[in-house]
Design a protein around this motif. Sequence first.
Motif, PDB file in Angstrom:
ATOM      1  N   GLY A 197      -2.384  22.550   0.239  1.00  0.00           N
ATOM      2  CA  GLY A 197      -1.249  22.637  -0.673  1.00  0.00           C
ATOM      3  C   GLY A 197      -0.009  21.893  -0.242  1.00  0.00           C
ATOM      4  N   GLU A 198      -0.110  21.096   0.811  1.00  0.00           N
ATOM      5  CA  GLU A 198       1.044  20.349   1.291  1.00  0.00           C
ATOM      6  C   GLU A 198       0.713  18.867   1.450  1.00  0.00           C
ATOM      7  OE1 GLU A 198       2.449  22.025   4.915  1.00  0.00           O
ATOM      8  OE2 GLU A 198       2.975  23.964   4.021  1.00  0.00           O
ATOM      9  N   ILE A 199       1.754  18.049   1.376  1.00  0.00           N
ATOM     10  CA  ILE A 199       1.613  16.625   1.688  1.00  0.00           C
ATOM     11  C   ILE A 199       1.778  16.494   3.199  1.00  0.00           C
ATOM     12  CG2 ILE A 199       2.509  14.307   1.280  1.00  0.00           C
ATOM     13  CD1 ILE A 199       3.707  15.402  -1.356  1.00  0.00           C
ATOM     14  N   VAL A 200       0.672  16.231   3.894  1.00  0.00           N
ATOM     15  CA  VAL A 200       0.719  16.232   5.356  1.00  0.00           C
ATOM     16  C   VAL A 200       0.821  14.826   5.943  1.00  0.00           C
ATOM     17  CG1 VAL A 200      -0.487  18.425   5.551  1.00  0.00           C
ATOM     18  CG2 VAL A 200      -1.806  16.291   5.499  1.00  0.00           C
ATOM     19  N   PHE A 201       0.681  13.818   5.089  1.00  0.00           N
ATOM     20  CA  PHE A 201       0.764  12.436   5.582  1.00  0.00           C
ATOM     21  C   PHE A 201       1.131  11.513   4.433  1.00  0.00           C
ATOM     22  CE2 PHE A 201      -1.350   8.279   5.936  1.00  0.00           C
ATOM     23  CZ  PHE A 201      -0.889   7.825   7.156  1.00  0.00           C
ATOM     24  N   THR A 202       2.078  10.625   4.665  1.00  0.00           N
ATOM     25  CA  THR A 202       2.372   9.552   3.719  1.00  0.00           C
ATOM     26  C   THR A 202       2.543   8.252   4.495  1.00  0.00           C
ATOM     27  OG1 THR A 202       4.768   9.935   3.779  1.00  0.00           O
ATOM     28  CG2 THR A 202       3.513  11.047   2.023  1.00  0.00           C
ATOM     29  N   TYR A 203       2.207   7.168   3.855  1.00  0.00           N
ATOM     30  CA  TYR A 203       2.363   5.852   4.472  1.00  0.00           C
ATOM     31  C   TYR A 203       2.622   4.832   3.372  1.00  0.00           C
ATOM     32  CZ  TYR A 203       1.287   1.426   6.770  1.00  0.00           C
ATOM     33  OH  TYR A 203       1.355   0.147   7.250  1.00  0.00           O
ATOM     34  N   VAL A 204       3.634   4.014   3.554  1.00  0.00           N
ATOM     35  CA  VAL A 204       3.889   2.915   2.621  1.00  0.00           C
ATOM     36  C   VAL A 204       4.162   1.643   3.418  1.00  0.00           C
ATOM     37  CG1 VAL A 204       4.798   4.365   0.755  1.00  0.00           C
ATOM     38  CG2 VAL A 204       6.361   3.426   2.470  1.00  0.00           C
ATOM     39  N   LEU A 237      -9.305   7.258   6.736  1.00  0.00           N
ATOM     40  CA  LEU A 237      -8.177   8.185   6.668  1.00  0.00           C
ATOM     41  C   LEU A 237      -8.669   9.633   6.641  1.00  0.00           C
ATOM     42  CD1 LEU A 237      -5.144   8.435   6.566  1.00  0.00           C
ATOM     43  CD2 LEU A 237      -5.212   8.038   4.097  1.00  0.00           C
ATOM     44  N   THR A 238      -9.757   9.871   5.909  1.00  0.00           N
ATOM     45  CA  THR A 238     -10.347  11.207   5.881  1.00  0.00           C
ATOM     46  C   THR A 238     -10.765  11.656   7.273  1.00  0.00           C
ATOM     47  OG1 THR A 238     -11.161  10.929   3.621  1.00  0.00           O
ATOM     48  CG2 THR A 238     -12.270  12.575   4.987  1.00  0.00           C
ATOM     49  N   ASP A 239     -11.380  10.753   8.034  1.00  0.00           N
ATOM     50  CA  ASP A 239     -11.863  11.102   9.367  1.00  0.00           C
ATOM     51  C   ASP A 239     -10.758  11.649  10.263  1.00  0.00           C
ATOM     52  OD1 ASP A 239     -14.413  10.325   8.726  1.00  0.00           O
ATOM     53  OD2 ASP A 239     -14.280   8.359   9.675  1.00  0.00           O
ATOM     54  N   VAL A 275       0.841  -1.189   0.000  1.00  0.00           N
ATOM     55  CA  VAL A 275       0.000   0.000   0.000  1.00  0.00           C
ATOM     56  C   VAL A 275       0.880   1.244   0.000  1.00  0.00           C
ATOM     57  CG1 VAL A 275      -0.154  -0.018   2.533  1.00  0.00           C
ATOM     58  CG2 VAL A 275      -1.863   1.219   1.207  1.00  0.00           C
ATOM     59  N   SER A 276       0.377   2.271  -0.699  1.00  0.00           N
ATOM     60  CA  SER A 276       0.949   3.610  -0.630  1.00  0.00           C
ATOM     61  C   SER A 276      -0.215   4.565  -0.444  1.00  0.00           C
ATOM     62  CB  SER A 276       1.723   3.954  -1.901  1.00  0.00           C
ATOM     63  OG  SER A 276       2.246   5.270  -1.837  1.00  0.00           O
ATOM     64  N   ALA A 277      -0.155   5.374   0.609  1.00  0.00           N
ATOM     65  CA  ALA A 277      -1.255   6.287   0.915  1.00  0.00           C
ATOM     66  C   ALA A 277      -0.701   7.670   1.219  1.00  0.00           C
ATOM     67  CB  ALA A 277      -2.059   5.778   2.109  1.00  0.00           C
ATOM     68  N   ALA A 278      -1.528   8.688   0.986  1.00  0.00           N
ATOM     69  CA  ALA A 278      -1.105  10.056   1.277  1.00  0.00           C
ATOM     70  C   ALA A 278      -2.323  10.931   1.512  1.00  0.00           C
ATOM     71  CB  ALA A 278      -0.266  10.621   0.131  1.00  0.00           C
ATOM     72  N   VAL A 279      -2.101  12.007   2.258  1.00  0.00           N
ATOM     73  CA  VAL A 279      -3.120  13.025   2.486  1.00  0.00           C
ATOM     74  C   VAL A 279      -2.524  14.375   2.113  1.00  0.00           C
ATOM     75  CG1 VAL A 279      -4.600  14.163   4.189  1.00  0.00           C
ATOM     76  CG2 VAL A 279      -4.190  11.698   4.341  1.00  0.00           C
ATOM     77  N   PHE A 280      -3.310  15.157   1.371  1.00  0.00           N
ATOM     78  CA  PHE A 280      -2.884  16.500   0.954  1.00  0.00           C
ATOM     79  C   PHE A 280      -3.812  17.520   1.609  1.00  0.00           C
ATOM     80  CE2 PHE A 280      -2.701  13.828  -3.111  1.00  0.00           C
ATOM     81  CZ  PHE A 280      -1.502  13.226  -2.754  1.00  0.00           C
ATOM     82  N   LYS A 281      -3.222  18.521   2.243  1.00  0.00           N
ATOM     83  CA  LYS A 281      -4.021  19.532   2.937  1.00  0.00           C
ATOM     84  C   LYS A 281      -3.393  20.898   2.749  1.00  0.00           C
ATOM     85  CE  LYS A 281      -7.305  20.679   6.040  1.00  0.00           C
ATOM     86  NZ  LYS A 281      -7.485  22.077   5.646  1.00  0.00           N
ATOM     87  N   VAL A 307      -7.417  12.676  -0.162  1.00  0.00           N
ATOM     88  CA  VAL A 307      -6.897  11.410   0.337  1.00  0.00           C
ATOM     89  C   VAL A 307      -6.719  10.455  -0.842  1.00  0.00           C
ATOM     90  CG1 VAL A 307      -7.476   9.363   1.688  1.00  0.00           C
ATOM     91  CG2 VAL A 307      -7.941  11.636   2.622  1.00  0.00           C
ATOM     92  N   VAL A 308      -5.566   9.797  -0.913  1.00  0.00           N
ATOM     93  CA  VAL A 308      -5.332   8.794  -1.954  1.00  0.00           C
ATOM     94  C   VAL A 308      -4.747   7.540  -1.317  1.00  0.00           C
ATOM     95  CG1 VAL A 308      -3.054   9.776  -2.526  1.00  0.00           C
ATOM     96  CG2 VAL A 308      -4.214   8.285  -4.165  1.00  0.00           C
TER      97      VAL A 308
END
Length: 311
Positions: free
Chosen positions: A9-16, A304-306, A1-7, A286-287
């Motif tokens: 204008g920034e990448i505020v979370f990544t997970y792999v 993840l959105t929550d 899995v690769s996941a990320a959150v953008f808030k 969220v992706v």
Amino acid sequence: VSAAVFKDGEIVFTYVSGLADLEHNVKITPETNFRLASFSKQFTAMCVMILKEEGKLDYSENLCQIFPDFPKYGEKITVKHLFNHTSGLLDYEDLLTDPVYQVLDSDVLEIMKKVDSTYFEPGSEFRYSNTAYALLAMIVEKKSGKKYSEFLKEKVLEPIGMNNSVAFRKGENEVPNRAFGYAFIDGKFTFSDQSTTSAVWGDGGLYSSTMDIFKWDQALYTEKLVKKATLEEAYTPSSKSQRENTDYGFGWYIDTYKGIKRVYHTGDTCGFRTIFQRYPEKNLSVVILINRREPEMIQFGNQLTDLFLAD
């Protein structure tokens, strides 16, 4: 899995986690490219929107106007019907006869030329259609005079810096940093990367990473690709989807989540599951990209959105 959150204008979370290639023990990174499957449809829609802004097509054009040798039933099917899954076109997947040959978008067009009916009167119902988006890719080729993958690269990917993303087709190009697809069967992972429909570009052929999708997400707040009014039309409900309380625009599902407008798309194919959720009013996206067949993605996207809505 690769996941990320953008808030904002920034990448505020990544997970792999896990492996992109089990055979060679290649670990997943934020730059790993996954097959997006139907998440790709919003890129096909963008290509068509660009052509409209260039004055090369109109959403009211029908299939017989675009392809003069298309059967008469195509006179009732417009570009807009293709966009919002109200064309009634037969599912090309059900009409395949060769269990090995990988069909192309051009093959889908030829298959539709050999039938003479639709599921229903175009415009009267919603029925999710991969056929429609394969034909949209062929419309891009007809109207632009370029191969779909080339037009996508030149007009969408390169202008916003998605330089590692590609509409993949074996023998024509390669996927950098590629994740291969798997399925968990009888207690073990089985290679499950390609199917007979994996070479169709318009309905699901793009490979991309969470880092490149950040660039896509940010471009959608601007007019780098199309004017704001053009993009807003894609986000405007134009048909009721088969998902409860959810509409469909041009390559996007549209609903509300906890009272906030959401536009999103999922993707699923033989070895991948994906989801991309955008909350433009909150400047939050969220992706999640997974290279295995089984998970249902909406619940993961919501979870993840929550975390970030609460924050």
